[in-house]
Design an enzyme around this catalytic site. Sequence first.
Site, PDB file in Angstrom:
ATOM      1  N   ARG A 256      -4.567  35.051 -94.615  1.00 22.86           N
ATOM      2  CA  ARG A 256      -4.609  36.228 -93.750  1.00 22.86           C
ATOM      3  C   ARG A 256      -3.937  37.392 -94.461  1.00 22.86           C
ATOM      4  O   ARG A 256      -2.979  37.200 -95.225  1.00 22.86           O
ATOM      5  CB  ARG A 256      -3.869  35.953 -92.432  1.00 22.86           C
ATOM      6  CG  ARG A 256      -4.637  35.092 -91.449  1.00 22.86           C
ATOM      7  CD  ARG A 256      -5.854  35.816 -90.856  1.00 22.86           C
ATOM      8  NE  ARG A 256      -6.564  35.000 -89.885  1.00 22.86           N
ATOM      9  CZ  ARG A 256      -7.630  34.229 -90.164  1.00 22.86           C
ATOM     10  NH1 ARG A 256      -8.108  34.177 -91.396  1.00 22.86           N
ATOM     11  NH2 ARG A 256      -8.227  33.543 -89.215  1.00 22.86           N
TER      12      ARG A 256
ATOM     13  N   HIS B 255     -13.321  39.649 -96.231  1.00 25.03           N
ATOM     14  CA  HIS B 255     -13.004  38.504 -95.366  1.00 25.03           C
ATOM     15  C   HIS B 255     -14.230  37.588 -95.202  1.00 25.03           C
ATOM     16  O   HIS B 255     -14.717  37.345 -94.093  1.00 25.03           O
ATOM     17  CB  HIS B 255     -12.499  38.978 -93.989  1.00 25.03           C
ATOM     18  CG  HIS B 255     -11.767  37.896 -93.242  1.00 25.03           C
ATOM     19  ND1 HIS B 255     -10.679  38.154 -92.421  1.00 25.03           N
ATOM     20  CD2 HIS B 255     -11.955  36.548 -93.181  1.00 25.03           C
ATOM     21  CE1 HIS B 255     -10.241  37.016 -91.895  1.00 25.03           C
ATOM     22  NE2 HIS B 255     -11.013  36.028 -92.345  1.00 25.03           N
TER      23      HIS B 255
HETATM   24  P1  NAP Z   1      -4.390  23.713 -91.377  1.00 26.56           P
HETATM   25  O1  NAP Z   1      -5.230  22.499 -91.555  1.00 26.56           O
HETATM   26  O2  NAP Z   1      -3.691  23.933 -90.083  1.00 26.56           O
HETATM   27  O3  NAP Z   1      -3.329  23.701 -92.581  1.00 26.56           O
HETATM   28  C1  NAP Z   1      -2.272  24.580 -92.644  1.00 26.56           C
HETATM   29  C2  NAP Z   1      -1.378  24.188 -93.816  1.00 26.56           C
HETATM   30  O4  NAP Z   1      -0.354  25.191 -93.953  1.00 26.56           O
HETATM   31  C3  NAP Z   1      -0.657  22.857 -93.586  1.00 26.56           C
HETATM   32  O5  NAP Z   1      -0.586  22.135 -94.794  1.00 26.56           O
HETATM   33  C4  NAP Z   1       0.749  23.297 -93.164  1.00 26.56           C
HETATM   34  O6  NAP Z   1       1.775  22.389 -93.479  1.00 26.56           O
HETATM   35  C5  NAP Z   1       0.906  24.549 -93.999  1.00 26.56           C
HETATM   36  N1  NAP Z   1       1.946  25.416 -93.432  1.00 26.56           N
HETATM   37  C6  NAP Z   1       1.980  26.028 -92.227  1.00 26.56           C
HETATM   38  N2  NAP Z   1       3.120  26.726 -92.076  1.00 26.56           N
HETATM   39  C7  NAP Z   1       3.823  26.532 -93.204  1.00 26.56           C
HETATM   40  C8  NAP Z   1       5.094  26.977 -93.650  1.00 26.56           C
HETATM   41  N3  NAP Z   1       5.873  27.754 -92.892  1.00 26.56           N
HETATM   42  N4  NAP Z   1       5.524  26.570 -94.872  1.00 26.56           N
HETATM   43  C9  NAP Z   1       4.747  25.766 -95.653  1.00 26.56           C
HETATM   44  N5  NAP Z   1       3.528  25.318 -95.284  1.00 26.56           N
HETATM   45  C10 NAP Z   1       3.077  25.700 -94.076  1.00 26.56           C
HETATM   46  O7  NAP Z   1      -5.245  25.037 -91.631  1.00 26.56           O
HETATM   47  P2  NAP Z   1      -6.629  25.191 -92.420  1.00 26.56           P
HETATM   48  O8  NAP Z   1      -7.753  24.739 -91.560  1.00 26.56           O
HETATM   49  O9  NAP Z   1      -6.478  24.585 -93.763  1.00 26.56           O
HETATM   50  O10 NAP Z   1      -6.732  26.794 -92.537  1.00 26.56           O
HETATM   51  C11 NAP Z   1      -5.729  27.538 -93.189  1.00 26.56           C
HETATM   52  C12 NAP Z   1      -5.932  29.033 -92.958  1.00 26.56           C
HETATM   53  O11 NAP Z   1      -7.006  29.533 -93.759  1.00 26.56           O
HETATM   54  C13 NAP Z   1      -6.350  29.448 -91.550  1.00 26.56           C
HETATM   55  O12 NAP Z   1      -5.240  29.465 -90.672  1.00 26.56           O
HETATM   56  C14 NAP Z   1      -6.911  30.838 -91.784  1.00 26.56           C
HETATM   57  O13 NAP Z   1      -5.887  31.809 -91.664  1.00 26.56           O
HETATM   58  C15 NAP Z   1      -7.396  30.786 -93.224  1.00 26.56           C
HETATM   59  N6  NAP Z   1      -8.865  30.918 -93.335  1.00 26.56           N
HETATM   60  C16 NAP Z   1      -9.377  32.015 -93.969  1.00 26.56           C
HETATM   61  C17 NAP Z   1     -10.747  32.141 -94.107  1.00 26.56           C
HETATM   62  C18 NAP Z   1     -11.349  33.301 -94.845  1.00 26.56           C
HETATM   63  O14 NAP Z   1     -12.565  33.489 -94.809  1.00 26.56           O
HETATM   64  N7  NAP Z   1     -10.567  34.085 -95.551  1.00 26.56           N
HETATM   65  C19 NAP Z   1     -11.616  31.159 -93.584  1.00 26.56           C
HETATM   66  C20 NAP Z   1     -11.048  30.054 -92.945  1.00 26.56           C
HETATM   67  C21 NAP Z   1      -9.663  29.941 -92.820  1.00 26.56           C
HETATM   68  P3  NAP Z   1       1.836  20.914 -92.800  1.00 26.56           P
HETATM   69  O15 NAP Z   1       0.662  20.171 -93.408  1.00 26.56           O
HETATM   70  O16 NAP Z   1       3.135  20.375 -93.238  1.00 26.56           O
HETATM   71  O17 NAP Z   1       1.689  21.128 -91.337  1.00 26.56           O
HETATM   72  C1  GLV Z   2     -11.667  32.814 -90.826  1.00 27.40           C
HETATM   73  O1  GLV Z   2     -10.942  33.678 -91.209  1.00 27.40           O
HETATM   74  C2  GLV Z   2     -11.223  31.633 -90.165  1.00 27.40           C
HETATM   75  O2  GLV Z   2     -10.053  31.583 -89.749  1.00 27.40           O
HETATM   76  O3  GLV Z   2     -12.031  30.691 -90.001  1.00 27.40           O
END
Ligand code: NAP
Ligand code: GLV
Length: 309
Positions: free
Chosen positions: A224, A272
Amino acid sequence: MALLLKSDIERGDAWQRALRACEPDMTVHDWPYDGDPAEIEFALVWGPPRGALRDFPNLKAIFSIGAGIDHLASDPELPDGVPVVRMVEPGLTAGMTEFVILSVLTHHRFMLDYAIQQRDKVWREIPQIAAAQRTVGIMGLGVLGSEAADKLAAFGFDVAGWSRSPKERPGIATFHGDAGLAPFLARSAILICLLPLTPETQGILNARTFAALPRGAALISIGRGAHVVEADLLAALDSGQIGGASLDVFRDEPLPSESPFWTHPRVIMTPHVASMTIPDSAAEAVVANIRRLRAGQPLEHVVDLGRGY
Ligand code: NAP
Ligand code: GLV
């Protein structure tokens, strides 16, 4: 059974088709809905107006159209006690892995330098580095980060991940928590941010973080925009501490025309689009979760709103 859909206009019809194909008994209403609010049991939304979901007294679950749920967690008037489910679906994960590989290879193979050389008509070879000599660090080893880590490791990169809780993953060096951050950063020549946006991670890509990286490191920011302190990034790019950046997310979106990121020679920016939820595969995931709930089983991928992800 009725579901209220608030998607972008481009994908609205695709969502309608995909949801109906998976669950013909489900009525899908587009946002805004002026029928009986008591009919709506499920909401599948991106960026609903603040407080708007409180209007539906029989809501059983709120599904985020995206993986990130900051667009919901930032609403102080979400309905009490209704679970919020983040998007986990194979299309979104595959798209993110593609984007990570594309971006890492871009920096690994000096494509920013070659683009500048092409512009200036300069023929100069830059010595190639083996993938095994290139350290890549992924902040966030969740659904998206861990899949990207595995695929980068399969390319031969020297991959590490940083998460909140300890993790073990074959072929990946893992670090966690505050104590793990400095050693993780010190070995990340390419740093990827795939964290969720929470009060703890806001502004995490700042001058201190950049200073802890090897000189000339590349940044791939795809979590983000508010993870990045933009003035600190510009200073790090201008000093050479950060050698190049792929930026997909920004504090203000769309990126204002006066932003220096549009024209910075060491920045590749995209609007994005690192990955998108694919209605066909995502509808299957949402419907499977609804069926789980109706069968009396717990929903999968419910977020902890207190933690912020
Ligand atoms: P997720 O499965 O919830 O994984 C989040 C990871 O971040 C986990 O490993 C978590 O640790 C870690 N984390 C959270 N807070 C932390 C902290 N304070 N210190 C260290 N590690 C921390 O999420 P996801 O599905 O992989 O998605 C991640 C993010 O990608 C989304 O929230 C979104 O913002 C972004 N995204 C962007 C796009 C785009 O097009 N740019 C598309 C999709 C998603 P733990 O494993 O220990 O809980
Ligand atoms: C996109 O930014 C997502 O969070 O899936």
